[in-house]
Design a protein around this motif. Structure first.
Motif, PDB file in Angstrom:
ATOM      1  N   PRO A  47       0.830  -1.211   0.000  1.00  0.00           N
ATOM      2  CA  PRO A  47       0.000   0.000   0.000  1.00  0.00           C
ATOM      3  C   PRO A  47       0.860   1.255   0.000  1.00  0.00           C
ATOM      4  CG  PRO A  47       0.029  -1.028   2.170  1.00  0.00           C
ATOM      5  CD  PRO A  47       0.701  -1.985   1.233  1.00  0.00           C
ATOM      6  N   SER A  48       0.286   2.338  -0.506  1.00  0.00           N
ATOM      7  CA  SER A  48       1.011   3.606  -0.541  1.00  0.00           C
ATOM      8  C   SER A  48       1.300   4.089   0.876  1.00  0.00           C
ATOM      9  CB  SER A  48       0.195   4.666  -1.289  1.00  0.00           C
ATOM     10  OG  SER A  48       0.065   4.328  -2.648  1.00  0.00           O
ATOM     11  N   ILE A  49       2.440   4.732   1.019  1.00  0.00           N
ATOM     12  CA  ILE A  49       2.819   5.314   2.301  1.00  0.00           C
ATOM     13  C   ILE A  49       2.017   6.597   2.505  1.00  0.00           C
ATOM     14  CG2 ILE A  49       4.698   6.373   3.598  1.00  0.00           C
ATOM     15  CD1 ILE A  49       4.971   3.378   3.350  1.00  0.00           C
ATOM     16  N   GLY A  50       1.391   6.725   3.658  1.00  0.00           N
ATOM     17  CA  GLY A  50       0.629   7.922   3.987  1.00  0.00           C
ATOM     18  C   GLY A  50       1.397   8.838   4.919  1.00  0.00           C
ATOM     19  N   ARG A  51       0.767   9.919   5.292  1.00  0.00           N
ATOM     20  CA  ARG A  51       1.408  10.914   6.157  1.00  0.00           C
ATOM     21  C   ARG A  51       1.875  10.295   7.473  1.00  0.00           C
ATOM     22  NH1 ARG A  51       1.362  16.361   8.145  1.00  0.00           N
ATOM     23  NH2 ARG A  51       0.924  16.418  10.372  1.00  0.00           N
ATOM     24  N   ASN A  52       0.996   9.539   8.135  1.00  0.00           N
ATOM     25  CA  ASN A  52       1.358   8.965   9.429  1.00  0.00           C
ATOM     26  C   ASN A  52       2.505   7.967   9.294  1.00  0.00           C
ATOM     27  OD1 ASN A  52       1.008   8.654  12.255  1.00  0.00           O
ATOM     28  ND2 ASN A  52      -0.117   6.757  11.907  1.00  0.00           N
ATOM     29  N   ASP A  53       2.498   7.165   8.208  1.00  0.00           N
ATOM     30  CA  ASP A  53       3.586   6.208   7.982  1.00  0.00           C
ATOM     31  C   ASP A  53       4.921   6.940   7.839  1.00  0.00           C
ATOM     32  OD1 ASP A  53       1.714   4.034   7.822  1.00  0.00           O
ATOM     33  OD2 ASP A  53       1.263   4.659   5.776  1.00  0.00           O
ATOM     34  N   LEU A  54       4.911   8.024   7.073  1.00  0.00           N
ATOM     35  CA  LEU A  54       6.144   8.777   6.865  1.00  0.00           C
ATOM     36  C   LEU A  54       6.614   9.421   8.163  1.00  0.00           C
ATOM     37  CD1 LEU A  54       8.368   9.948   5.136  1.00  0.00           C
ATOM     38  CD2 LEU A  54       6.801  11.759   4.408  1.00  0.00           C
ATOM     39  N   LEU A  55       5.693   9.981   8.935  1.00  0.00           N
ATOM     40  CA  LEU A  55       6.085  10.598  10.203  1.00  0.00           C
ATOM     41  C   LEU A  55       6.677   9.570  11.162  1.00  0.00           C
ATOM     42  CD1 LEU A  55       3.119  13.077  10.799  1.00  0.00           C
ATOM     43  CD2 LEU A  55       5.466  13.636  10.139  1.00  0.00           C
ATOM     44  N   ASN A  56       6.136   8.354  11.163  1.00  0.00           N
ATOM     45  CA  ASN A  56       6.689   7.297  12.016  1.00  0.00           C
ATOM     46  C   ASN A  56       8.107   6.929  11.575  1.00  0.00           C
ATOM     47  OD1 ASN A  56       4.408   7.092  13.635  1.00  0.00           O
ATOM     48  ND2 ASN A  56       3.480   5.481  12.402  1.00  0.00           N
ATOM     49  N   ALA A  57       8.315   6.818  10.255  1.00  0.00           N
ATOM     50  CA  ALA A  57       9.649   6.489   9.748  1.00  0.00           C
ATOM     51  C   ALA A  57      10.637   7.606  10.071  1.00  0.00           C
ATOM     52  CB  ALA A  57       9.585   6.248   8.239  1.00  0.00           C
ATOM     53  N   ILE A  58      10.193   8.854   9.966  1.00  0.00           N
ATOM     54  CA  ILE A  58      11.060   9.987  10.293  1.00  0.00           C
ATOM     55  C   ILE A  58      11.396   9.987  11.783  1.00  0.00           C
ATOM     56  CG2 ILE A  58      11.052  12.504  10.535  1.00  0.00           C
ATOM     57  CD1 ILE A  58       9.757  12.687   7.807  1.00  0.00           C
ATOM     58  N   ALA A  59      10.432   9.637  12.633  1.00  0.00           N
ATOM     59  CA  ALA A  59      10.685   9.595  14.078  1.00  0.00           C
ATOM     60  C   ALA A  59      11.771   8.574  14.411  1.00  0.00           C
ATOM     61  CB  ALA A  59       9.395   9.271  14.823  1.00  0.00           C
ATOM     62  N   VAL A  60      11.739   7.415  13.747  1.00  0.00           N
ATOM     63  CA  VAL A  60      12.765   6.388  13.976  1.00  0.00           C
ATOM     64  C   VAL A  60      14.128   6.890  13.505  1.00  0.00           C
ATOM     65  CG1 VAL A  60      13.517   4.064  13.346  1.00  0.00           C
ATOM     66  CG2 VAL A  60      11.109   4.495  13.855  1.00  0.00           C
ATOM     67  N   ALA A  61      14.152   7.501  12.309  1.00  0.00           N
ATOM     68  CA  ALA A  61      15.412   8.016  11.770  1.00  0.00           C
ATOM     69  C   ALA A  61      15.961   9.142  12.638  1.00  0.00           C
ATOM     70  CB  ALA A  61      15.199   8.505  10.337  1.00  0.00           C
ATOM     71  N   ARG A  62      15.081  10.005  13.144  1.00  0.00           N
ATOM     72  CA  ARG A  62      15.513  11.126  13.989  1.00  0.00           C
ATOM     73  C   ARG A  62      16.134  10.608  15.284  1.00  0.00           C
ATOM     74  NH1 ARG A  62      10.944  13.792  14.296  1.00  0.00           N
ATOM     75  NH2 ARG A  62      11.482  15.366  12.751  1.00  0.00           N
ATOM     76  N   SER A  63      15.497   9.626  15.900  1.00  0.00           N
ATOM     77  CA  SER A  63      16.025   9.071  17.147  1.00  0.00           C
ATOM     78  C   SER A  63      17.382   8.410  16.928  1.00  0.00           C
ATOM     79  CB  SER A  63      15.027   8.064  17.728  1.00  0.00           C
ATOM     80  OG  SER A  63      15.527   7.472  18.909  1.00  0.00           O
ATOM     81  N   ALA A  64      17.506   7.658  15.829  1.00  0.00           N
ATOM     82  CA  ALA A  64      18.777   6.991  15.539  1.00  0.00           C
ATOM     83  C   ALA A  64      19.876   8.015  15.286  1.00  0.00           C
ATOM     84  CB  ALA A  64      18.612   6.071  14.333  1.00  0.00           C
TER      85      ALA A  64
END
Length: 268
Positions: A47-64
């Protein structure tokens, strides 16, 4: 004179004849065709990535990034996305901010003007340091990254209850989508400083939107030269990192709060 036929010979011939007849009958019996193999299951498209999916991925990348650790989250490179977010929730804007969609009310002209000017991130530190494959990078900010919903925040009525020292005004954007253009690629879709613009007219004056408008970005995520989809950058250990995802944006659209399409731009 004819000799009498030995009865045993007759029996042998009879047995042989019956055997041959049986062979012929068995040879004539049709053989059932082998069952056809079941059709291969169609490949499932993620399925296409939505806003919430992208924000979750960014949160993981930001923490790392903040912890100095590698980003172990699943890569988004190659995935399709449809990022929808609300804007203009608090009413008309007073100024233009690059990378953010805004709307303005002009009572003299009796119009509502919607404008989105992509930010120029070509030399921004968060996307710089590549191998020169990208000739231009145009940025779109994700507003209110603390809100998972595509809709406007619920209105808050009453005195502020935030403790002393908390931010009382809008904070600077910290998450975005970097629309990249290769040096040898097509220039179709590049804005080069030009805004996406839409004018709505009404008599006597267009009604201000209830629930704001919606910005829709569609396309495909791509990788930075190091293979990652998301890059982060921070000016200091106590500053929140700014993170952006690299993408090829194929469609930009403006909708009203009900999802009705007002205008779209394809090819970037």
């Amino acid at each position: 004179m004819f000799k009498a036929i030995d009865p045993r010979f007759r029996v042998s011939c009879l047995v042989l004849g019956l055997a041959l007849a049986g062979c012929e009958r068995r040879a004539e019996t049709p053989v059932a065709p082998a069952a056809a193999p079941p059709p291969a299951a169609p490949a499932l498209t993620p399925p296409s990535i939505g806003r919430n999916d992208l924000l979750n991925a960014i949160a993981v990348a930001r923490s790392a990034y903040a912890a100095g650790q590698p980003d172990t989250a699943e890569s988004l490179t190659g995935r399709q996305f449809a990022i929808r977010q609300a804007f203009g929730c608090a009413g008309p804007a007073e100024d233009v901010r690059e990378g953010l969609a805004r709307w303005f009310l002009d009572t003299k002209r009796r119009t509502i003007d919607i404008r989105l000017t992509p930010a120029d991130w070509t030399t921004a530190p968060v996307v710089a340091g590549g191998d020169g494959a990208w000739e231009a990078v145009e940025g779109f900010w994700l507003s209110r990254p603390w809100l998972a919903s595509d809709d406007c925040p619920a209105p808050k009525i009453g005195p502020a209850t935030a403790p002393a020292g908390a931010a009382a005004t809008a904070t600077a954007p910290v998450a975005g989508l970097a629309s990249v253009f290769k040096a040898e690629g097509s220039r179709v879709g590049r804005r080069d400083g030009r805004a996406y613009e839409l004018t709505l007219r009404g008599e006597p004056v267009p009604e201000p939107p209830i629930g704001g408008y919606r910005l829709l970005l569609e396309g495909r995520f791509v990788g930075f030269p190091d293979g990652r989809t998301i890059h982060c950058q921070s000016p200091g250990v106590d500053a929140e990192p700014v993170c952006v995802a690299a993408a090829e944006v194929d469609r930009v659209a403006i909708e009203d709060a009900s999802g009705k399409l007002l205008r779209e731009w394809r090819g970037g």
